[in-house]
Design a protein around this motif. Sequence first.
Motif, PDB file in Angstrom:
ATOM      1  N   PHE A  27       0.873  -1.180   0.000  1.00 43.96           N
ATOM      2  CA  PHE A  27       0.000   0.000   0.000  1.00 43.96           C
ATOM      3  C   PHE A  27       0.900   1.218   0.000  1.00 43.96           C
ATOM      4  CE2 PHE A  27      -2.555   3.352   1.847  1.00 43.96           C
ATOM      5  CZ  PHE A  27      -3.808   3.148   1.298  1.00 43.96           C
ATOM      6  N   ARG A  28       0.917   1.946  -1.092  1.00 44.48           N
ATOM      7  CA  ARG A  28       1.819   3.080  -1.226  1.00 44.48           C
ATOM      8  C   ARG A  28       1.062   4.337  -1.630  1.00 44.48           C
ATOM      9  NH1 ARG A  28       4.460   0.073   1.081  1.00 44.48           N
ATOM     10  NH2 ARG A  28       6.539  -0.742   0.635  1.00 44.48           N
ATOM     11  N   LYS A  29       1.395   5.420  -0.968  1.00 46.74           N
ATOM     12  CA  LYS A  29       0.917   6.735  -1.364  1.00 46.74           C
ATOM     13  C   LYS A  29       1.972   7.383  -2.247  1.00 46.74           C
ATOM     14  CE  LYS A  29      -1.929   9.224   0.409  1.00 46.74           C
ATOM     15  NZ  LYS A  29      -3.225   9.776   0.003  1.00 46.74           N
ATOM     16  N   VAL A  30       1.574   8.436  -2.964  1.00 49.41           N
ATOM     17  CA  VAL A  30       2.535   9.164  -3.780  1.00 49.41           C
ATOM     18  C   VAL A  30       3.613   9.755  -2.885  1.00 49.41           C
ATOM     19  CG1 VAL A  30       2.855  11.101  -5.352  1.00 49.41           C
ATOM     20  CG2 VAL A  30       0.796   9.692  -5.498  1.00 49.41           C
ATOM     21  N   LYS A  31       4.850   9.506  -3.243  1.00 51.28           N
ATOM     22  CA  LYS A  31       5.946  10.003  -2.422  1.00 51.28           C
ATOM     23  C   LYS A  31       6.076  11.516  -2.581  1.00 51.28           C
ATOM     24  CE  LYS A  31       8.733   5.784  -2.398  1.00 51.28           C
ATOM     25  NZ  LYS A  31      10.065   5.199  -2.704  1.00 51.28           N
ATOM     26  N   THR A  32       6.539  12.143  -1.508  1.00 43.46           N
ATOM     27  CA  THR A  32       6.796  13.575  -1.544  1.00 43.46           C
ATOM     28  C   THR A  32       8.256  13.831  -1.216  1.00 43.46           C
ATOM     29  OG1 THR A  32       6.274  15.720  -0.550  1.00 43.46           O
ATOM     30  CG2 THR A  32       6.028  13.790   0.856  1.00 43.46           C
ATOM     31  N   THR A  33       8.871  14.754  -1.947  1.00 44.14           N
ATOM     32  CA  THR A  33      10.278  15.054  -1.728  1.00 44.14           C
ATOM     33  C   THR A  33      10.465  16.128  -0.674  1.00 44.14           C
ATOM     34  OG1 THR A  33      10.267  16.749  -3.463  1.00 44.14           O
ATOM     35  CG2 THR A  33      10.816  14.492  -4.118  1.00 44.14           C
ATOM     36  N   GLY A  34       9.371  16.815  -0.315  1.00 40.00           N
ATOM     37  CA  GLY A  34       9.495  17.896   0.651  1.00 40.00           C
ATOM     38  C   GLY A  34      10.044  19.177   0.058  1.00 40.00           C
ATOM     39  N   GLU A  35      10.073  19.262  -1.272  1.00 46.33           N
ATOM     40  CA  GLU A  35      10.609  20.452  -1.913  1.00 46.33           C
ATOM     41  C   GLU A  35       9.792  21.681  -1.546  1.00 46.33           C
ATOM     42  OE1 GLU A  35      10.571  19.651  -6.050  1.00 46.33           O
ATOM     43  OE2 GLU A  35      12.338  18.355  -6.024  1.00 46.33           O
ATOM     44  N   ILE A  36      10.479  22.797  -1.417  1.00 46.39           N
ATOM     45  CA  ILE A  36       9.832  24.058  -1.097  1.00 46.39           C
ATOM     46  C   ILE A  36       9.158  24.621  -2.338  1.00 46.39           C
ATOM     47  CG2 ILE A  36      10.211  26.396  -0.236  1.00 46.39           C
ATOM     48  CD1 ILE A  36      10.611  24.105   1.790  1.00 46.39           C
ATOM     49  N   ASP A  37       7.953  25.119  -2.167  1.00 45.21           N
ATOM     50  CA  ASP A  37       7.248  25.783  -3.256  1.00 45.21           C
ATOM     51  C   ASP A  37       7.897  27.142  -3.462  1.00 45.21           C
ATOM     52  OD1 ASP A  37       5.527  26.988  -5.018  1.00 45.21           O
ATOM     53  OD2 ASP A  37       3.696  26.534  -3.895  1.00 45.21           O
ATOM     54  N   ARG A  38       8.537  27.341  -4.602  1.00 38.48           N
ATOM     55  CA  ARG A  38       9.265  28.582  -4.824  1.00 38.48           C
ATOM     56  C   ARG A  38       8.336  29.790  -4.859  1.00 38.48           C
ATOM     57  NH1 ARG A  38      12.660  27.837  -9.955  1.00 38.48           N
ATOM     58  NH2 ARG A  38      13.299  29.943  -9.365  1.00 38.48           N
ATOM     59  N   ARG A  39       7.029  29.546  -5.058  1.00 39.33           N
ATOM     60  CA  ARG A  39       6.078  30.662  -5.041  1.00 39.33           C
ATOM     61  C   ARG A  39       5.938  31.263  -3.634  1.00 39.33           C
ATOM     62  NH1 ARG A  39       0.720  28.060  -7.051  1.00 39.33           N
ATOM     63  NH2 ARG A  39       1.474  26.541  -5.518  1.00 39.33           N
ATOM     64  N   ALA A  40       6.357  30.521  -2.618  1.00 42.00           N
ATOM     65  CA  ALA A  40       6.243  31.006  -1.247  1.00 42.00           C
ATOM     66  C   ALA A  40       7.447  31.837  -0.817  1.00 42.00           C
ATOM     67  CB  ALA A  40       6.084  29.819  -0.285  1.00 42.00           C
ATOM     68  N   VAL A  41       8.504  31.841  -1.635  1.00 38.66           N
ATOM     69  CA  VAL A  41       9.760  32.486  -1.260  1.00 38.66           C
ATOM     70  C   VAL A  41       9.718  33.971  -1.615  1.00 38.66           C
ATOM     71  CG1 VAL A  41      12.254  32.518  -1.625  1.00 38.66           C
ATOM     72  CG2 VAL A  41      11.020  30.342  -1.556  1.00 38.66           C
ATOM     73  N   VAL A  42       9.893  34.826  -0.618  1.00 39.70           N
ATOM     74  CA  VAL A  42       9.858  36.273  -0.829  1.00 39.70           C
ATOM     75  C   VAL A  42      11.240  36.794  -1.206  1.00 39.70           C
ATOM     76  CG1 VAL A  42       7.912  36.738   0.692  1.00 39.70           C
ATOM     77  CG2 VAL A  42      10.221  36.647   1.644  1.00 39.70           C
ATOM     78  N   SER A  43      11.255  37.928  -1.889  1.00 34.57           N
ATOM     79  CA  SER A  43      12.493  38.623  -2.202  1.00 34.57           C
ATOM     80  C   SER A  43      12.928  39.440  -0.986  1.00 34.57           C
ATOM     81  CB  SER A  43      12.279  39.553  -3.396  1.00 34.57           C
ATOM     82  OG  SER A  43      11.403  40.616  -3.032  1.00 34.57           O
ATOM     83  N   PRO A  44      14.173  39.920  -0.959  1.00 34.02           N
ATOM     84  CA  PRO A  44      14.591  40.774   0.162  1.00 34.02           C
ATOM     85  C   PRO A  44      13.701  42.000   0.337  1.00 34.02           C
ATOM     86  CG  PRO A  44      16.505  40.012  -1.051  1.00 34.02           C
ATOM     87  CD  PRO A  44      15.306  39.570  -1.838  1.00 34.02           C
ATOM     88  N   GLU A  45      13.275  42.616  -0.759  1.00 39.17           N
ATOM     89  CA  GLU A  45      12.409  43.793  -0.655  1.00 39.17           C
ATOM     90  C   GLU A  45      11.060  43.430  -0.052  1.00 39.17           C
ATOM     91  OE1 GLU A  45       9.273  46.472  -1.588  1.00 39.17           O
ATOM     92  OE2 GLU A  45       9.527  44.566  -2.646  1.00 39.17           O
ATOM     93  N   GLN A  46      10.494  42.301  -0.466  1.00 32.00           N
ATOM     94  CA  GLN A  46       9.214  41.860   0.088  1.00 32.00           C
ATOM     95  C   GLN A  46       9.356  41.484   1.565  1.00 32.00           C
ATOM     96  OE1 GLN A  46       8.599  38.738  -2.785  1.00 32.00           O
ATOM     97  NE2 GLN A  46       7.026  39.894  -3.882  1.00 32.00           N
ATOM     98  N   ALA A  47      10.477  40.856   1.924  1.00 30.76           N
ATOM     99  CA  ALA A  47      10.701  40.478   3.320  1.00 30.76           C
ATOM    100  C   ALA A  47      10.780  41.722   4.209  1.00 30.76           C
ATOM    101  CB  ALA A  47      11.981  39.658   3.441  1.00 30.76           C
ATOM    102  N   ARG A  48      11.497  42.725   3.764  1.00 35.48           N
ATOM    103  CA  ARG A  48      11.605  43.950   4.565  1.00 35.48           C
ATOM    104  C   ARG A  48      10.259  44.644   4.682  1.00 35.48           C
ATOM    105  NH1 ARG A  48      16.661  44.104   1.648  1.00 35.48           N
ATOM    106  NH2 ARG A  48      18.420  43.977   3.127  1.00 35.48           N
ATOM    107  N   ARG A  49       9.469  44.595   3.616  1.00 32.48           N
ATOM    108  CA  ARG A  49       8.139  45.194   3.664  1.00 32.48           C
ATOM    109  C   ARG A  49       7.261  44.472   4.681  1.00 32.48           C
ATOM    110  NH1 ARG A  49       4.924  44.428  -1.521  1.00 32.48           N
ATOM    111  NH2 ARG A  49       6.986  44.880  -2.403  1.00 32.48           N
ATOM    112  N   LEU A  50       7.378  43.153   4.742  1.00 30.16           N
ATOM    113  CA  LEU A  50       6.620  42.373   5.721  1.00 30.16           C
ATOM    114  C   LEU A  50       7.046  42.706   7.149  1.00 30.16           C
ATOM    115  CD1 LEU A  50       6.492  38.858   4.031  1.00 30.16           C
ATOM    116  CD2 LEU A  50       4.508  40.131   4.858  1.00 30.16           C
TER     117      LEU A  50
END
Length: 302
Positions: A72-95
């Motif tokens: 019984f196997r589920k689809v494996k996940t690599t745990g990769e980060i969704d790059r859409r969630a990664v903010v730029s330095p300018e966005q991070a400072r704004r937050l």
Amino acid sequence: MVRWLEAASLPLSALEDPKHTRAALEAISLRLDGTAAAASTYRRKRAVFHQALEYAVELGELSANPIHKVKFRKVKTTGEIDRRAVVSPEQARRLLVAVTYAGRTRGPMMAAMFACMYFGGLRPAEAAGLREANCDLPATGWGTLTLETTRPESNKRYTDSGEANDERGLKHRGSKATRRVPIPLELVAILREHITRYGVAEDGRLFRTRSGKSFPGLTVSMVWRQARMYAFTPDQVASPLARRPYDLRHAAVSLWLNAGVHAPEVAERAGHGVDVLLRVYAKCIDGQHEMANKRITEALTT
């Protein structure tokens, strides 16, 4: 309650029949509403189930672990980060600026904690356990954070102290292990200002409520949601961009890799193994496609 459980449950020996083991695996692959659970959720629950069965084998209640008989196997996940969630330095400072507008005192008192996650790559529990004694904050140049404890949040029923935050060692390290994290001048200045303005708790912790306790996770999430609404456009708010405070850490590690810092050094600062680091953050390194295309073009024209 125990009598009801005995009457409503199959005996442990029933797991010798693979159909019952399969039924258990199918159950943990679903959410309470019957929809499919995430692959990572299934993997975690399956690991717990597997360990419980191993203990049953050790006690002689089962002849062998029945989970190995079921394919019984589920689809494996690599745990990769969704790059859409990664903010730029300018966005991070704004937050980080927006956080200070979230509430009269809560946001301003948390701003430096979020800054540690971005500029230092700290996990939330590591930031919660940070003490003044762990901070080397010189007047000029880079500083250093020496991490030695974390304060993860759990239900009070499952902690030794009866509080929501028990003090523990660093993740995946020995109880006495430490981790040294160099921090840029920008974070040094933020922490110096935070200590001057708010002081520290009796035990030296930098980030705590007025009563000295760690910030509850629900409060942290609420402040973060407000900050995203202040800092982002409606489309960005609806997107995965920095949806969780933990995404600040992802942004930090991605920035270090994009800056060309060698993977072993990034792994040491982030508290990762090199293999895990490259697997999780591989797709968050910008410019790889363009660089690869350039090298292939050069090879074809040579």
